[in-house]
Design a protein around this motif. Structure first.
Motif, PDB file in Angstrom:
ATOM      1  N   ILE A  11       0.859  -1.202   0.000  1.00 32.97           N
ATOM      2  CA  ILE A  11       0.000   0.000   0.000  1.00 32.97           C
ATOM      3  C   ILE A  11       0.889   1.243   0.000  1.00 32.97           C
ATOM      4  O   ILE A  11       0.669   2.181  -0.763  1.00 32.97           O
ATOM      5  CB  ILE A  11      -0.963  -0.027   1.215  1.00 32.97           C
ATOM      6  N   LYS A  12       1.912   1.232   0.816  1.00 35.73           N
ATOM      7  CA  LYS A  12       2.822   2.391   0.887  1.00 35.73           C
ATOM      8  C   LYS A  12       3.520   2.608  -0.459  1.00 35.73           C
ATOM      9  O   LYS A  12       3.670   3.729  -0.925  1.00 35.73           O
ATOM     10  CB  LYS A  12       3.860   2.190   1.998  1.00 35.73           C
ATOM     11  N   LYS A  15       1.095   3.862  -3.062  1.00 26.80           N
ATOM     12  CA  LYS A  15       0.701   5.239  -2.717  1.00 26.80           C
ATOM     13  C   LYS A  15       1.732   6.219  -3.277  1.00 26.80           C
ATOM     14  O   LYS A  15       1.392   7.212  -3.895  1.00 26.80           O
ATOM     15  CB  LYS A  15       0.657   5.338  -1.192  1.00 26.80           C
ATOM     16  N   GLN A  16       2.987   5.891  -3.056  1.00 30.29           N
ATOM     17  CA  GLN A  16       4.068   6.760  -3.553  1.00 30.29           C
ATOM     18  C   GLN A  16       4.074   6.817  -5.067  1.00 30.29           C
ATOM     19  O   GLN A  16       4.200   7.883  -5.670  1.00 30.29           O
ATOM     20  CB  GLN A  16       5.413   6.214  -3.075  1.00 30.29           C
ATOM     21  N   ALA A  20      -0.570   9.338  -4.124  1.00 28.63           N
ATOM     22  CA  ALA A  20      -1.893   9.234  -3.491  1.00 28.63           C
ATOM     23  C   ALA A  20      -1.792   9.536  -1.996  1.00 28.63           C
ATOM     24  O   ALA A  20      -0.716   9.400  -1.403  1.00 28.63           O
ATOM     25  CB  ALA A  20      -2.431   7.818  -3.690  1.00 28.63           C
ATOM     26  N   ILE A  21      -2.924   9.963  -1.423  1.00 27.08           N
ATOM     27  CA  ILE A  21      -2.999  10.016   0.042  1.00 27.08           C
ATOM     28  C   ILE A  21      -4.218   9.219   0.485  1.00 27.08           C
ATOM     29  O   ILE A  21      -5.208   9.106  -0.252  1.00 27.08           O
ATOM     30  CB  ILE A  21      -3.104  11.440   0.658  1.00 27.08           C
ATOM     31  N   ILE A  22      -4.111   8.716   1.698  1.00 31.24           N
ATOM     32  CA  ILE A  22      -5.230   7.965   2.278  1.00 31.24           C
ATOM     33  C   ILE A  22      -5.838   8.823   3.376  1.00 31.24           C
ATOM     34  O   ILE A  22      -5.147   9.225   4.325  1.00 31.24           O
ATOM     35  CB  ILE A  22      -4.759   6.610   2.839  1.00 31.24           C
ATOM     36  N   ASP A  37      -2.948   8.563   6.001  1.00 29.28           N
ATOM     37  CA  ASP A  37      -2.076   9.740   6.138  1.00 29.28           C
ATOM     38  C   ASP A  37      -2.728  10.758   7.060  1.00 29.28           C
ATOM     39  O   ASP A  37      -2.038  11.483   7.767  1.00 29.28           O
ATOM     40  CB  ASP A  37      -1.828  10.368   4.761  1.00 29.28           C
ATOM     41  N   VAL A  58      -7.548   8.373  -1.645  1.00 31.10           N
ATOM     42  CA  VAL A  58      -8.240   7.124  -1.275  1.00 31.10           C
ATOM     43  C   VAL A  58      -9.045   7.458  -0.028  1.00 31.10           C
ATOM     44  O   VAL A  58      -8.475   7.787   1.018  1.00 31.10           O
ATOM     45  CB  VAL A  58      -7.233   5.992  -0.980  1.00 31.10           C
ATOM     46  N   LEU A 276      -5.833   1.040  -4.640  1.00 28.04           N
ATOM     47  CA  LEU A 276      -4.619   1.642  -5.204  1.00 28.04           C
ATOM     48  C   LEU A 276      -4.120   0.880  -6.428  1.00 28.04           C
ATOM     49  O   LEU A 276      -3.677   1.467  -7.408  1.00 28.04           O
ATOM     50  CB  LEU A 276      -3.531   1.693  -4.133  1.00 28.04           C
TER      51      LEU A 276
END
Ligand code: 13P
Ligand code: SF4
Length: 305
Positions: A11-12, A15-16, A20-22, A37, A58, A276
């Protein structure tokens, strides 16, 4: 798929890779709050969605929250990992209901709780959240206010603003509304002298017995600043995670064990990973509806300053 740690690492990475941000609401499960985040209340998350530089949001919450993020950031990709996570209260009022009320009370302004569809926001004058409803309704020029859909938040606002005439809609939260005065009494008897902190979606009989009434973020702030060491909590159980994180020495008792929002619990780690990986499930809304709904949200952000 993978074990939990591998999934979190993936997921990390994803995301990068996709900038993206959660974002997660305080009612999400603890593991989802931990990978987010930002965790916040509806108002805080709306502001974050508007201001973030991320390309992808997200949204771990329910659909009206992800829709709000999309309306405030239409150029971004907004993903709702659990597509069937709705809010029964938001479904209790339609745009046609609001239009009928407007025709009946042409002088009134329409304030809609953010827990509403984008169609409802599009025909309202201003949006409110539980953290700013009193302030925003107070700032409106009109004396008469149509308040949809939450009767309990509306009644609470009316109690704070006796100069306004608040026309209530019969909507309610299926989690908070069913709490009873008897359950409240029982919790108070079990924990004598312990203050009770309640969300304004609780019904009047419960709010009458509360020592503090506020949004999830305001409940957290109150508990952190209070010299008291124990609290009765009258809102959804997910908030206990952050309450305990922020206040390791303090004790929190849920008012009852019936305070679970099933919709808020639909997001699982696997869903966030899939969101994601496959860019699902994208929030897509009609352009014209978004433009009109944006007006209600912008007005809220302006009046809340
Ligand atoms: P907050 O804005 O207080 O986080 O509340 C959102 C919500 O859905 C309450 O049920
Ligand atoms: Fe909707 Fe109530 Fe769940 Fe909040 S707690 S999302 S108002 S059903």
């Amino acid at each position: 798929m993978h074990d939990n740690n591998t999934m979190i690492a993936e997921i990390k990475r994803l995301k990068q890779e996709s900038n993206a941000i959660i974002l997660a609401h305080y009612y999400q499960t603890s593991d989802i709050q931990d990978i987010a985040d930002f965790v916040g209340d509806s108002f805080g998350l709306s502001k974050l969605a508007k201001d973030t530089d991320a390309d992808v949001i997200v949204f771990c919450g329910v659909s009206f929250m992800a829709e709000t993020a999309k309306i405030l950031s239409p150029q971004k990709t907004v993903l709702l990992p659990a597509p069937d996570a709705g809010c029964p209260m938001a479904d209790m009022v339609t745009a046609d209901d609001v239009l009928a009320l407007k025709a009946r009370y042409p002088e009134a302004a329409v304030a809609c709780y953010v827990n509403s569809s984008s169609d409802v926001k599009a025909v309202s004058d201003v949006c409110v959240t539980s953290s700013n409803a009193v302030r925003i309704v107070k700032a409106l020029q009109q004396r008469q206010i149509i308040f949809v859909p939450d009767q309990n938040l509306g009644r609470y606002v009316a109690g704070q603003l006796p100069d306004k005439e608040i026309l209530l809609h019969p909507g309610y939260c299926t989690v908070h509304h069913r709490l009873t005065a008897q359950e409240t009494e029982a919790a108070k008897a079990l924990h004598p002298g312990v203050p009770m902190l309640a969300h304004p979606e609780c019904n009047q009989a419960v709010l009458d017995k509360a020592d503090f009434i506020g949004s999830t973020a305001q409940i957290l702030e109150y508990a952190a600043q209070s010299p008291m060491q124990a609290f009765i909590i009258a809102t959804e159980e997910g908030i206990l995670h952050e309450l305990r994180n922020q206040n390791p020495g303090k004790t929190f008792h849920l008012l009852t064990n019936r305070l679970t929002c099933v919709n808020m619990k639909k997001t699982r780690m696997q869903d966030v990973y899939n969101a994601l990986l496959h860019r699902q499930y994208q929030v897509e809304l009609d352009e014209a509806v978004m433009r009109k709904a944006r007006h209600s949200l912008d007005r809220m952000l302006e009046l809340a300053k």
